[in-house]
Design a protein around this motif. Structure first.
Motif, PDB file in Angstrom:
ATOM      1  N   UNK A 240       0.888  -1.059  -0.053  1.00 11.45           N
ATOM      2  CA  UNK A 240       0.020   0.062   0.005  1.00 11.45           C
ATOM      3  C   UNK A 240       0.919   1.283   0.104  1.00 11.45           C
ATOM      4  N   UNK A 241       0.452   2.136  -0.841  1.00 14.90           N
ATOM      5  CA  UNK A 241       1.354   3.436  -0.939  1.00 14.90           C
ATOM      6  C   UNK A 241       1.140   4.592  -0.163  1.00 14.90           C
ATOM      7  N   UNK A 242       0.329   4.443   0.919  1.00 16.68           N
ATOM      8  CA  UNK A 242      -0.091   5.789   1.717  1.00 16.68           C
ATOM      9  C   UNK A 242       1.272   6.180   2.314  1.00 16.68           C
ATOM     10  N   UNK A 243       2.092   5.255   2.831  1.00 18.84           N
ATOM     11  CA  UNK A 243       3.564   5.509   3.174  1.00 18.84           C
ATOM     12  C   UNK A 243       4.429   5.676   2.087  1.00 18.84           C
ATOM     13  N   UNK A 247       8.669   2.820  -0.130  1.00 14.37           N
ATOM     14  CA  UNK A 247       9.170   2.554  -1.379  1.00 14.37           C
ATOM     15  C   UNK A 247      10.587   2.392  -1.557  1.00 14.37           C
ATOM     16  N   UNK A 248      11.212   3.039  -0.613  1.00 11.34           N
ATOM     17  CA  UNK A 248      12.631   3.275  -0.686  1.00 11.34           C
ATOM     18  C   UNK A 248      13.334   1.854  -0.348  1.00 11.34           C
ATOM     19  N   UNK A 249      12.656   1.426   0.672  1.00 10.25           N
ATOM     20  CA  UNK A 249      13.098  -0.025   0.912  1.00 10.25           C
ATOM     21  C   UNK A 249      13.197  -1.043  -0.339  1.00 10.25           C
ATOM     22  N   UNK A 250      11.830  -1.162  -0.697  1.00  3.48           N
ATOM     23  CA  UNK A 250      11.845  -1.949  -2.126  1.00  3.48           C
ATOM     24  C   UNK A 250      12.707  -1.645  -3.081  1.00  3.48           C
ATOM     25  N   UNK A 270       1.467  11.319  -5.015  1.00  4.83           N
ATOM     26  CA  UNK A 270       2.471  10.578  -5.626  1.00  4.83           C
ATOM     27  C   UNK A 270       3.873  11.438  -5.872  1.00  4.83           C
ATOM     28  N   UNK A 271       3.788  12.650  -5.249  1.00  5.22           N
ATOM     29  CA  UNK A 271       4.928  13.522  -5.155  1.00  5.22           C
ATOM     30  C   UNK A 271       6.153  13.137  -4.817  1.00  5.22           C
ATOM     31  N   UNK A 272       6.241  12.188  -3.529  1.00 10.69           N
ATOM     32  CA  UNK A 272       7.555  11.848  -3.150  1.00 10.69           C
ATOM     33  C   UNK A 272       8.070  10.577  -4.083  1.00 10.69           C
ATOM     34  N   UNK A 273       7.089  10.006  -4.406  1.00 12.63           N
ATOM     35  CA  UNK A 273       7.392   8.440  -5.313  1.00 12.63           C
ATOM     36  C   UNK A 273       8.065   8.947  -6.641  1.00 12.63           C
TER      37      UNK A 273
END
Ligand code: GCO
Ligand code: MG
Length: 402
Positions: A240-243, A247-250, A270-273
């Protein structure tokens, strides 16, 4: 060009759709999709009770100003109900403007950046061999990119497996279906599925897979890593992408390309992603992310970071959304791929459209505006039916993301 009429049309030709229709003083009308699967009437009511009274008398040509008026003017920002409502108005206004200038919408959005739009279809089966057959069928139909989902031995049901034929409709009438989930069994199963698919179909066909928000970040990292030999086009929604920072970890563990964003409503989701280059494809779509105007801003941000678009296009995006998406895809420079699932024959007759599929590619057509209409008297024959998306529980009964 004053708006003189605005109404919401709710119909269920095989599944529920909420459509906004707005007419101007010179008789031109536009359409916008406002469907939010499983929560349709919330958007219909937001539009009818709060937005439509504000539209009457307004100049339909002022697309950006009306967008800002509805967004900033509500005080309460973002969220799927608000943003689907604004998206519907925005789509309607682009349709009207293009019709009034007698041009297909993509010409107003900068013109075609490519000859046609690459789409991917959904192949699925109850197990590996059925999924192999389904992929072969999509290849025969001319698809140039295919998403593969399979049932998992030992689990009664899982996300993405159709109930026969080419249609996949997860929402069910009256009460949410209950699925049972095991991340362990899923993680043990999926690499074998893709090993088998690559063995059968070779290296060249782009294959995609959707994990549908079910893994923890480290599980997602494991899946991405174990799928690397099969070089997926993308792995979708691994966690889930609320956090967004998860995705840094992935990313630290895998080069499998990642696609995220079908449930996002705004650029802030999605700004940070995008800015940290934590994803490769952004899946925001017209209806759920504030319409064409807002989607362009997301795509423009993504372009700087070499993130490409890959818009959500399941059957709960109505043909009105599909048409808008295709105009957008054809024109935007950093387009990646478009999801495409066939609508039912009933849906296609309620919403006649000029977009077409040929040899794995789609084109919005040359009809002025979006190139999609609604047959209102036919739509009235398919009244709304309450329906819910499934819920998901782990083997011990704990609620999990569906
Ligand atoms: C996809 C999506 C859909 C959603 C559906 C929810 O990748 O196409 O995950 O299957 O589950 O659109 O309404
Ligand atoms: Mg998905």
């Amino acid at each position: 060009m004053k708006i003189v009429d605005a109404k919401v049309i709710i119909c269920s030709p095989g599944r529920n759709f909420v459509t906004l229709k707005v007419t101007t003083e010179d008789g031109i009308y536009g359409l916008g999709d406002a469907t939010l699967n499983g929560r349709e009437l919330a958007v219909a009511s937001y539009l009818t009770e709060h937005v439509l009274p504000l539209l009457i008398g307004r100049d339909a040509r002022r697309i950006e100003d009306i967008w800002q008026y509805l967004y900033k003017g509500a005080y309460w920002r973002r969220g799927p109900v608000t943003m689907a409502s604004i998206a519907a108005v925005d789509t309607v206004l682009w349709d009207i403007k293009a019709k009034s200038l007698n041009t297909p919408l993509y010409q107003l959005l900068g013109g075609a950046s490519r000859e046609a739009v690459l789409v991917y279809g959904h192949a699925s089966g109850a197990g590996v061999e059925e999924t192999v057959k389904a992929v072969a069928h999509y290849l025969e139909l001319g698809y140039k990119a295919i998403r593969a989902q399979s049932g998992i031995p030992g689990l009664a049901s899982t996300y993405g497996v159709g109930r026969g034929g080419m249609y996949y409709e997860p929402a069910e009438k009256d009460a949410p279906p209950e699925n049972i989930w095991s991340s362990e069994q899923y993680l043990n199963f999926v690499p074998g599925l893709f090993a088998r698919l690559r063995k059968e179909f070779g290296d060249d066909i782009p294959l995609l897979h959707d994990a549908h928000h079910r893994l923890t970040p480290i599980e997602a990292a494991r899946l991405g890593k174990s799928l690397e030999p099969f070089h997926l086009f993308w792995l979708e929604d691994p966690t889930p992408a609320e956090l967004q920072e998860s995705f840094r970890l992935i990313r630290r563990h895998t080069t499998t390309p990642l696609a995220v964003g079908e449930v996002f409503n705004s650029i802030f989701d999605c700004q940070q992603l995008i800015q940290e280059q934590l994803i490769d494809y952004i899946r925001t779509t017209v209806v759920h992310a504030g319409g064409i105007s807002h989607l362009r801003k997301i795509a423009n941000l993504a372009e700087i970071y070499q993130v490409r678009t890959g818009a959500h296009g399941a059957t709960d995006m109505s043909p009105v959304c599909m048409a808008a998406a295709l105009h957008f895809d054809l024109s935007v420079h950093n387009f990646g791929i478009q999801e495409y699932m066939h609508h039912s024959a009933e849906t296609d007759t309620v919403f006649p459209h000029s977009y077409s599929f040929e040899d794995g590619l789609m084109h919005p057509g040359e009809t002025p505006g979006l190139g999609v209409d609604i047959n209102e008297s036919l739509a009235a024959k398919y009244p709304y039916q309450r329906a819910y998306l499934p819920i998901n529980r782990k083997l011990d009964g704990t609620m999990h993301s569906w």
